[in-house]
Design an enzyme around this catalytic site. Structure first.
Site, PDB file in Angstrom:
ATOM      1  N   LYS A 117      37.801  45.062  48.471  1.00  0.00           N
ATOM      2  CA  LYS A 117      38.675  45.982  47.734  1.00  0.00           C
ATOM      3  C   LYS A 117      39.702  46.653  48.638  1.00  0.00           C
ATOM      4  CE  LYS A 117      35.629  46.721  43.828  1.00  0.00           C
ATOM      5  NZ  LYS A 117      34.498  45.834  44.172  1.00  0.00           N
TER       6      LYS A 117
HETATM    7  C1  LIG Z   1      34.097  44.759  43.313  1.00  0.00           C
HETATM    8  C2  LIG Z   1      33.276  43.698  43.945  1.00  0.00           C
HETATM    9  C3  LIG Z   1      33.093  42.432  43.347  1.00  0.00           C
HETATM   10  C4  LIG Z   1      33.653  42.093  41.979  1.00  0.00           C
HETATM   11  O1  LIG Z   1      35.043  41.929  41.989  1.00  0.00           O
HETATM   12  P1  LIG Z   1      35.874  41.974  40.617  1.00  0.00           P
HETATM   13  O2  LIG Z   1      37.300  41.955  41.016  1.00  0.00           O
HETATM   14  O3  LIG Z   1      35.472  43.240  39.934  1.00  0.00           O
HETATM   15  O4  LIG Z   1      35.485  40.758  39.835  1.00  0.00           O
HETATM   16  C5  LIG Z   1      32.359  41.482  44.028  1.00  0.00           C
HETATM   17  N1  LIG Z   1      31.801  41.754  45.233  1.00  0.00           N
HETATM   18  C6  LIG Z   1      31.939  42.953  45.839  1.00  0.00           C
HETATM   19  C7  LIG Z   1      31.286  43.192  47.135  1.00  0.00           C
HETATM   20  C8  LIG Z   1      32.681  43.960  45.225  1.00  0.00           C
HETATM   21  O5  LIG Z   1      32.814  45.158  45.837  1.00  0.00           O
END
Ligand SMILES: *Cc1c(COP(=O)(O)O)cnc(C)c1O
Length: 471
Positions: A117
């Protein structure tokens, strides 16, 4: 570039269309839909060939340029990309690591909070600051988190002049690493609220604040969840980055993506629309498998969320799925609005034929339970010497079980650093992953948070009396 809402009318409805700056600051469209560019920019094979070997920040600027046209000059964009991606924990920003002849990992966890993120939120923070300064405005971000999003959002805006953040987390229900990644960030514009109750309670408080006139008349509220188009745009870049190394535009790769809100994998869909050859996009889910069911049988109906060792994927409703349904279903905003209204009432819907066919042209899916996730972690460690996190393990399991020719490289997106989930990793592999040196003093730093009771008014009053900027 103009942006349109998935629930609005098309670009010809001038009142609804916004430019990139407007779409970034708005987040959600006023009709409840999500913003998408009015058309997909497309690179030719020669354009893509000319991107080979570019450093990540330069590649990022090339990929994003058509989306921000009219809101940022090439120079402004180039400089933002240098500032954001010059500061990651790995010189390659998102390095591609080979596991065996067919399988690769794309490491997306070299940002400040060790999850993918950061790649997008670091960019979003700078975009907010740039646009707010231009407008002479301030933004108060209110969010709820069960872990990863909160810390990445806080790190993205800490110290900014025009953005203030209030992050609510359920007290005692996020991991120590996750909490400390939020509470040890000491900046005057960061406020951590430990709320009594569950994540859903915290989330409900946030929703209530957005609907509460006593808040919205004094504060210019903003959100940072993955419905913001600018986040998805920033995630398109690493699909190109990996694809180019594996031979694009002359050779296609497949990508397996640990999926929750469908944001990360939707960025892969966008990359394909822009001309990157993609053999298949594999939606990898844990036992909370609504997307797996939707892609297999067209049945998009919610159940109850089961807690797993991959908490960032414990999601029932994947907000960004609406973007895919809109695009493959012919971009009919009125039909989409109707379909979503019915879904919001009954918590279930059946995909239309064109949605199913459109989605299955590129997407496939895989599901991993705890046992299968554990085995994927063990395989990566014993056969390849790689310690991976459980979310990545779900992706790897789906990659290994996808029906894809042996000559097609498969890239699993490694969405979190294993040290974020040390207990699950240690149980599977016997290895307790250490935090990277750059965050190593996390447990030595002082924490700052306020504890708030379970009622909405307490949370709201704290925000109102501590927010320094007004609308
Ligand atoms: C947020 C997250 C996801 C999921 O990603 P999306 O974009 O919501 O599909 C997967 N793995 C980790 C470690 C995350 O923090």
């Amino acid at each position: 570039m103009q942006y349109i809402s998935t629930r609005g009318s098309a670009p010809q409805d001038k009142n609804m269309a916004l430019d990139f700056e407007g779409a970034t600051l708005a987040g959600l469209a006023s009709d409840g839909g999500l913003y998408l560019p009015a058309q997909w920019p497309r690179f030719s094979e020669d354009d893509i060939r000319a991107m080979r070997g570019l450093p990540y920040p330069e590649l990022a600027a090339r990929i994003m340029a058509p989306f921000v046209a009219g809101s940022l000059t090439d120079d402004e964009l180039g400089q933002l990309c240098q500032e954001v991606y010059g500061d990651f924990g790995h010189a390659a920003v998102t390095p591609l690591v080979q596991l065996n002849e067919q399988h690769w990992l794309l490491e997306l966890f070299h940002g400040p909070t060790l999850a993918f993120k950061d790649v997008a939120l670091q960019m979003l923070g700078r975009l907010f600051e740039t646009f707010l300064e231009r407008r002479g405005e301030h933004l108060t971000i209110v969010g709820a988190t069960s872990g990863d999003t909160g810390s990445a959002a806080i790190r993205a805006v800490a110290g900014l002049e025009r953005v203030e953040i209030f992050m609510l987390h359920p007290r005692g229900k996020v991991s120590d690493v996750q909490r400390r990644q939020m509470t040890t960030v000491r900046a005057p514009n960061v406020h951590n609220l430990a709320i009594e109750g569950s994540f859903d309670d915290a989330q409900a408080h946030v929703k209530a604040m957005f609907a509460d006139a006593s808040v919205t008349k004094t504060l210019n509220l903003g959100a940072v969840n993955s419905i913001n188009w600018a986040r998805l745009m920033a995630q398109v870049v690493y699909y190109f980055y990996a694809g180019l190394q594996l031979g694009a535009p002359d050779r296609a790769a497949a990508y397996s993506v640990p999926t929750g809100n469908f944001g990360d994998i939707f960025a892969g869909y966008v990359a394909s629309k822009m001309g990157l050859p993609i053999e298949q996009l594999i939606v990898a889910t844990n036992v909370n498998d609504i997307l797996h069911r939707a892609l297999k049988d067209g049945d998009y109906s919610t159940g109850t969320t089961t807690p797993t060792i991959t908490p960032s994927m414990d999601i029932q409703v994947s907000s960004n799925f609406e973007r895919l349904l809109f695009d493959v279903g012919g971009r009919d905003g009125h039909a989409m609005a109707e379909q979503m209204r019915a879904f919001e009432k009954s918590r279930a819907m059946q995909l239309t034929n064109s949605q199913r066919e459109g989605a299955s042209a590129l997407f496939t899916s895989g599901r991993a339970d705890q046992e299968e996730t554990t085995r994927a972690l063990q395989w990566a460690y014993r056969n390849c010497g790689q310690v991976i996190d459980p979310h990545t393990g779900v992706g790897l399991h789906a990659a290994q079980n996808a029906d894809i020719g042996a000559d097609v490289p498969i890239v699993t997106l490694a969405t979190a650093h294993p040290a974020k989930f040390p207990d699950a990793v240690e149980r599977a592999t016997g290895v307790r992953p250490a935090l990277p040196a750059r965050v190593g003093d996390l447990f030595g730093r002082e924490e700052a948070m306020v504890e708030i009771g379970g009622d909405y008014e307490a949370a709201r009053d704290f925000v109102l009396s501590n927010a320094s900027a007004s609308a």
